[in-house]
Design a protein around this motif. Structure first.
Motif, PDB file in Angstrom:
ATOM      1  N   ALA A  79       0.678  -1.330  -0.029  1.00 19.42           N
ATOM      2  CA  ALA A  79      -0.117   0.196  -0.107  1.00 19.42           C
ATOM      3  C   ALA A  79       1.016   1.231  -0.159  1.00 19.42           C
ATOM      4  O   ALA A  79       1.903   1.238   0.712  1.00 19.42           O
ATOM      5  N   ALA A  80       0.616   2.102  -0.919  1.00 20.65           N
ATOM      6  CA  ALA A  80       1.320   3.269  -0.929  1.00 20.65           C
ATOM      7  C   ALA A  80       0.173   4.695  -0.939  1.00 20.65           C
ATOM      8  O   ALA A  80      -0.729   4.503  -1.718  1.00 20.65           O
ATOM      9  N   VAL A  81       0.295   5.447  -0.073  1.00 20.61           N
ATOM     10  CA  VAL A  81      -0.653   6.503   0.173  1.00 20.61           C
ATOM     11  C   VAL A  81      -0.135   7.792   0.070  1.00 20.61           C
ATOM     12  O   VAL A  81       0.784   8.224   1.043  1.00 20.61           O
ATOM     13  N   LYS A  82      -0.460   8.598  -1.003  1.00 18.36           N
ATOM     14  CA  LYS A  82      -0.155  10.159  -1.073  1.00 18.36           C
ATOM     15  C   LYS A  82      -1.178  10.718   0.075  1.00 18.36           C
ATOM     16  O   LYS A  82      -2.462  10.908  -0.251  1.00 18.36           O
ATOM     17  N   VAL A  83      -0.478  11.585   0.957  1.00 15.81           N
ATOM     18  CA  VAL A  83      -1.261  12.251   2.064  1.00 15.81           C
ATOM     19  C   VAL A  83      -1.434  13.585   1.629  1.00 15.81           C
ATOM     20  O   VAL A  83      -0.532  14.302   1.880  1.00 15.81           O
ATOM     21  N   ILE A  84      -2.500  14.075   0.966  1.00 17.38           N
ATOM     22  CA  ILE A  84      -2.713  15.443   0.587  1.00 17.38           C
ATOM     23  C   ILE A  84      -3.113  16.318   1.738  1.00 17.38           C
ATOM     24  O   ILE A  84      -2.564  17.226   1.998  1.00 17.38           O
TER      25      ILE A  84
END
Ligand code: FE2
Length: 289
Positions: free
Chosen positions: A158-163
Motif C-alpha cells: 500500500a502506498a498512500v499520498k497524503v494530500i
C-alpha cells in the motif's frame, strides 16, 4: 475498541461534459447523491488522450463561499484569477483554493497541452466552508507533487499520498478549516490497508483504477462508495492493482444554499453573491494570456 465501518451505498459516477467540453465523471451532486457534508462536488475529469488543439478547459467564472481542490494526475492546467494569481498545475500537483468572499478564475489547458495534446486527467472537489469562513479573503495552497508525502505499508503493498490529514503515521501538508482527510491510495494485489476514521467524520471512497473491497462489498472502477458512520476505522482490500481516493471530513451541519458557482447558507446570501459578481466586486482577470 476497533470497530469497522462498512459501506452504506455504492453508485456509479455518471459521465458528463463540463466547461468548454471537458469529459468528466461526476460522483455528486446528482439526483441520487446530493452532497456528503462538507464535500459539495466530486469530479473526475479527463482520463482521455487529447489530440493537438483539442484540449478544453473552464474559462472565466466566479466562486464564493467554499474551496475548490484540484489534483492533477496527468497533463497540465494553467490558472489565472482576478487577484493577479497565475500558475501551472502539473501531474501530481495539488491546488487547494479557498474562494472565500469571491474571485473570478479560469482553468485552461496549458499551452504545451494545447499544442501537443496528450493525456489529461485529474480531480476537482468542492469543500464547503463554515459560515464563519465563507467571506474570508481568497487564499491558495499550492503543492507540487514532490511536496506531497507518500506513506508506505510495511509489506510495501500500500502506498498512500497524503494530500490532507494523515495515514500510516505520515502527515499531509495542507492546512484545512475543518478536519479533512484527502488520501490517494494505491494498492497492489493482496494489499490490506486500514485507516483510522472516527465515526464523526463523513467519508467516501472513489475508485479510478481496479476495484476495492470494504467490509465484504466491492467498489468497482468509476464508482463512489459512501462509508457508513458505524465504526472508527475502515479496511480496504485489493485483489488487483487499484487506485482510489479516500475523502473524509467533519460535517459542517449548516444549511446549504447553492447555485452554480456560489455556495452560501441562505437564499439572500446567494442573491448577494450574484449581485456582487454582476457589479464586478469579484474582479476580472487581467493576467495576460
Ligand atoms: Fe473554478
Amino acid at each position: 475498541m476497533d470497530s469497522k465501518r462498512t459501506l452504506s451505498r455504492i453508485l456509479e459516477a455518471p459521465q458528463a461534459m463540463e466547461g468548454e467540453g471537458v469529459p468528466i465523471r461526476r460522483a455528486f451532486p446528482s439526483h441520487e447523491f446530493g452532497l456528503l457534508d462538507p464535500f459539495l462536488l466530486f469530479d473526475h475529469f479527463g482520463g482521455v488522450t487529447l489530440k493537438p488543439g483539442e484540449a478544453k478547459g473552464f474559462p472565466d467564472h466566479p466562486h464564493r463561499g467554499f474551496e475548490t481542490v484540484t489534483y492533477m494526475l496527468a497533463g497540465e492546467f494553467e490558472h489565472r484569477d482576478s487577484f493577479g494569481h497565475h500558475g501551472i498545475l502539473k501531474a501530481g500537483d495539488v491546488q487547494w483554493m479557498t474562494a472565500g468572499s469571491g474571485l473570478v478564475h479560469s482553468e485552461t489547458p496549458a499551452k504545451s497541452m494545447l499544442e501537443n495534446g496528450g493525456l489529461l486527467e485529474g480531480f476537482q472537489i468542492w469543500v464547503n466552508l463554515p459560515a464563519r469562513d465563507k467571506m474570508k479573503a481568497p487564499h491558495y495552497q499550492e503543492l507540487s507533487g514532490a511536496n506531497i508525502p507518500t506513506a508506505r505499508s510495511e509489506d510495501g503493498l500500500a502506498a498512500v499520498k497524503v494530500i490532507a490529514g494523515s495515514a500510516l503515521g505520515v502527515k499531509g501538508a495542507v492546512e484545512t478549516h475543518i478536519p479533512i482527510e484527502y488520501l490517494h491510495v494505491r494498492l497492489q494485489p493482496g494489499a490490506v490497508f486500514t485507516q483510522a476514521l472516527p465515526a464523526n467524520l463523513n467519508a467516501m471512497v472513489y475508485v479510478f483504477q481496479g476495484s476495492v473491497s470494504v467490509a465484504g462489498r466491492n467498489v468497482p472502477q468509476y464508482h463512489v462508495g459512501e462509508i457508513a458512520t458505524n465504526g472508527n476505522s475502515v479496511t480496504f482490500e485489493a485483489a488487483e492493482p487499484t487506485d482510489f481516493l479516500l475523502l473524509a471530513a467533519q460535517p459542517i451541519k449548516e444549511p446549504v444554499a447553492r447555485y452554480g458557482p456560489f455556495v452560501m447558507n441562505t437564499a439572500a446570501e446567494l442573491q448577494q453573491a450574484f449581485e456582487d459578481y454582476r457589479e464586478g466586486k469579484m474582479g476580472s482577470i487581467t493576467v495576460p494570456r
